[in-house]
Design a protein around this motif. Structure first.
Motif, short mmCIF file in Angstrom:
data_model
loop_
_atom_site.label_atom_id
_atom_site.label_comp_id
_atom_site.label_asym_id
_atom_site.label_seq_id
_atom_site.Cartn_x
_atom_site.Cartn_y
_atom_site.Cartn_z
N ASN A 364 -1.42 0.28 -1.88
CA ASN A 364 -0.90 -0.50 -0.75
C ASN A 364 -1.56 -0.10 0.56
N LEU A 365 -1.75 1.23 0.76
CA LEU A 365 -2.39 1.68 1.99
C LEU A 365 -3.86 1.27 2.03
N LEU A 366 -4.55 1.38 0.89
CA LEU A 366 -5.97 1.02 0.85
C LEU A 366 -6.15 -0.48 1.02
N GLY A 428 4.81 -8.57 3.41
CA GLY A 428 5.55 -7.75 4.37
C GLY A 428 6.35 -6.64 3.73
N LEU A 429 6.11 -6.36 2.43
CA LEU A 429 6.86 -5.33 1.72
C LEU A 429 6.00 -4.14 1.31
N GLY A 430 4.71 -4.21 1.56
CA GLY A 430 3.81 -3.16 1.09
C GLY A 430 4.14 -1.79 1.66
N LEU A 431 4.25 -1.70 2.99
CA LEU A 431 4.53 -0.40 3.62
C LEU A 431 5.96 0.04 3.34
N ALA A 432 6.90 -0.90 3.19
CA ALA A 432 8.27 -0.53 2.83
C ALA A 432 8.30 0.11 1.44
N ILE A 433 7.46 -0.41 0.53
CA ILE A 433 7.36 0.17 -0.81
C ILE A 433 6.78 1.58 -0.73
N VAL A 434 5.78 1.78 0.12
CA VAL A 434 5.18 3.11 0.29
C VAL A 434 6.23 4.10 0.78
N ARG A 435 7.04 3.70 1.75
CA ARG A 435 8.07 4.62 2.26
C ARG A 435 9.09 4.94 1.18
N SER A 436 9.49 3.96 0.37
CA SER A 436 10.46 4.21 -0.70
C SER A 436 9.88 5.16 -1.75
N ILE A 437 8.60 4.97 -2.08
CA ILE A 437 7.96 5.85 -3.06
C ILE A 437 7.91 7.28 -2.54
N MET A 438 7.57 7.46 -1.27
CA MET A 438 7.49 8.81 -0.71
C MET A 438 8.88 9.44 -0.58
N SER A 439 9.87 8.62 -0.31
CA SER A 439 11.25 9.14 -0.27
C SER A 439 11.68 9.62 -1.65
N HIS A 441 9.74 10.85 -3.87
CA HIS A 441 9.00 12.09 -4.12
C HIS A 441 9.35 13.19 -3.11
N ARG A 442 10.41 12.97 -2.32
CA ARG A 442 10.85 13.93 -1.28
C ARG A 442 9.73 14.25 -0.29
N GLY A 443 8.89 13.25 -0.07
CA GLY A 443 7.81 13.40 0.89
C GLY A 443 8.01 12.47 2.07
N SER A 444 6.92 12.18 2.79
CA SER A 444 7.02 11.31 3.96
C SER A 444 5.71 10.55 4.14
N VAL A 445 5.80 9.44 4.89
CA VAL A 445 4.63 8.67 5.26
C VAL A 445 4.67 8.46 6.77
N LYS A 446 3.52 8.66 7.41
CA LYS A 446 3.43 8.52 8.86
C LYS A 446 2.21 7.69 9.21
N VAL A 447 2.23 7.16 10.43
CA VAL A 447 1.11 6.37 10.91
C VAL A 447 0.79 6.77 12.34
N GLU A 448 -0.49 6.85 12.63
CA GLU A 448 -0.97 7.11 13.99
C GLU A 448 -2.04 6.08 14.31
N SER A 449 -1.89 5.42 15.46
CA SER A 449 -2.86 4.39 15.80
C SER A 449 -2.78 4.08 17.29
N GLN A 450 -3.92 3.66 17.80
CA GLN A 450 -4.03 3.19 19.17
C GLN A 450 -4.90 1.93 19.17
N PRO A 451 -4.59 0.99 20.04
CA PRO A 451 -5.44 -0.22 20.10
C PRO A 451 -6.90 0.15 20.34
N GLY A 452 -7.79 -0.38 19.47
CA GLY A 452 -9.21 -0.10 19.60
C GLY A 452 -9.63 1.22 18.99
N GLY A 453 -8.70 1.97 18.38
CA GLY A 453 -9.03 3.27 17.80
C GLY A 453 -8.88 3.25 16.30
N ILE A 454 -8.83 4.44 15.73
CA ILE A 454 -8.70 4.59 14.28
C ILE A 454 -7.22 4.59 13.91
N THR A 455 -6.90 3.83 12.88
CA THR A 455 -5.54 3.81 12.35
C THR A 455 -5.48 4.78 11.18
#
Length: 464
Positions: A364-366, A428-439, A441-455
């Motif tokens: 989903n992320l790729l 519109g469910l791809g990232l929600a699925i990623v969060r549920s999968i990480m939950s 696995h007792r892990g987490s998913v985070k995102v960092e991004s800025q307009p015009g930069g690297i996401t």
């Protein structure tokens, strides 16, 4: 039969325990008083026996005792409950000297005389009238070396009267005291359980439409305060869950309404007049696209429902993140080549998890990264291993995401660009699925991004 109320049970329990404690203390006080009176009587007899022994040491023989008894009589004068008896060992038929009328039965005296030794001894006896006596006996030496048995007896009439008065007062006061204990216990229990009425009031007002009620923990006992805080936290979670479910239902209805309306509109238009086979074929192809979109939404929803029940999953197994990332990258290799995008996998780490779900999260992320990465750039999958956790980072030099969208990216059906996402087939469910999968696995998913930069999306797994 209706079970007894909690206040009644606690009140009866406290009352019974209080009654048992009072009765026990009353019995203990009775025996303690009896022991103390007996000790005082023994001490008194011991002191008086020492005085008599000193006086007898002044007599030359037994005959002198009966001839000059006034010295000994002075020892017991003024003690109405004290009896002094002195016998001759050679003639036990009658005492040499006797003062007082306490113990009048000769058989009791003779029994104490025969048991007398040079050591002070005590014995208790009861006459035919039921009078109890405490007798101190001892063999005392005279000047000529002869020994005479000396008996000092005291009746326990005063002690018995004191004990009887104590029993009478106890029997009179005990029922009143037990009633006071019962009423006090009832009042204390009612006051202690008063906060529970607040629990009942809140519980009666809580409904699925109104979960905003909370329990007040002000001036509440610690045990009930902890329970109230737990219930408040439970209501807070239920409120959030109901709101999310309501929002999800609205979002789901909105997502399904568009393809259903499209299907109905195209079918109605196609049936409005006669058309040639090619036009019908185009309508069916268009309907198939809409149905595929509905199928993707249903499939993603079923997957989310599956992830929400972790007890149904098989046990986790060791997973090599590099191997899974390479496998997913190979599946997207043709798509990347078509968009002139290079896929790069760096690093390695091992975690515990479900292989298919981890592949789904990476996929989903790729897929999201390839969708937004400009042609001619590189999408990197970097794996980092730490002491307690491992991370997989997916980065692409796309247009970036505005800060106001970042907190909502993992919400169901949330899209930064709604029209563009739908045209590209996103549910519109791809990232929600990623969060549920990480939950899961007792892990987490985070995102960092800025307009015009690297996401940068990061999956963090705990190391077990």
């Amino acid at each position: 039969m209706k079970p007894a109320s909690l206040s009644l049970r606690l009140g009866l329990t406290v009352s019974i325990l209080g009654a048992l404690l009072v009765v026990f203390l009353a019995i203990l006080a009775y025996f303690a008083l009896t022991h103390e009176l007996n000790t005082l009587a023994r001490d008194s007899l011991a002191k008086k026996m020492a005085q008599v022994e000193h006086s007898l040491s002044l007599y030359g023989d037994v005959a002198e005792i009966s001839g000059k008894p006034h010295i000994l009589l002075d020892q017991v004068m003024g003690h109405d409950n004290l009896t002094l008896s002195i016998y001759d060992l050679n003639n036990l038929r009658a005492p040499v000297l006797k003062s007082g009328s306490g113990m009048s039965e000769t058989r009791l005296e003779l029994r104490a005389v025969r048991a007398a030794t040079e050591q002070l001894a005590y014995s208790s006896s009861t006459d035919d009238q039921g009078m109890r006596f405490l007798t101190a006996s001892r063999l005392v030496r005279l000047k000529d070396g002869s020994r005479v048995p000396v008996l000092l007896s005291t009746d326990s009439a005063h002690d018995q009267a004191l004990l009887s008065a104590y029993l009478r007062s106890t029997l009179i006061a005990l029922p009143l005291l037990l009633i006071c204990i019962g009423l006090s216990a009832w009042a204390a229990v009612q006051r202690g359980l008063a906060p529970l009425r607040g629990f009942t009031a809140v519980a009666s007002r809580v409904t699925t439409q109104d979960l905003g009620h909370r329990l007040s923990v002000l001036n509440m006992p610690q045990e009930l305060s902890e329970l109230a805080q737990s219930i408040n936290f439970m209501l807070y979670r239920l409120d959030n869950g109901v709101q999310q479910l309501s929002q999800f239902s609205d979002d789901l209805a909105h997502e399904l309404r568009s393809p259903i309306n499209n299907l109905m509109g195209k079918a109605q238009v196609a049936l409005s007049r006669e058309r040639n086979p090619e036009e019908y074929r185009n309508v069916l192809v268009s309907c198939i696209e809409e149905l595929e979109r509905v199928a993707r939404i249903v499939s993603d929803m079923l997957f989310l429902a599956q992830v929400s029940h972790p007890a149904e999953h098989a046990p986790f197994e060791p997973i090599t993140l590099e191997h899974e990332a390479l496998k997913v990258a190979e599946l997207f290799n043709l798509v990347a080549q078509d968009k002139q995008i290079e896929l790069n996998v760096i690093g390695n780490a091992q975690v515990q998890g479900d292989r298919l779900m981890i592949q789904r999260a990476i996929s989903n992320l790729l897929s999201n990264a390839l969708r937004h990465c400009p042609p001619g750039n590189t999408v990197s999958l970097s794996i980092e291993s730490g002491a307690s956790q491992a991370s997989l980072l997916v980065s692409n030099p796309g247009p970036g995401i505005e800060a106001r969208h970042l907190p909502h990216l993992f919400d169901r059906f949330y899209r930064v660009d709604s029209s563009r996402s739908r045209s590209q087939g996103s549910t519109g469910l791809g990232l929600a699925i990623v969060r549920s999968i990480m939950s899961l696995h007792r892990g987490s998913v985070k995102v960092e991004s800025q307009p015009g930069g690297i996401t940068l999306f990061s999956l963090t797994f705990p190391k077990r």
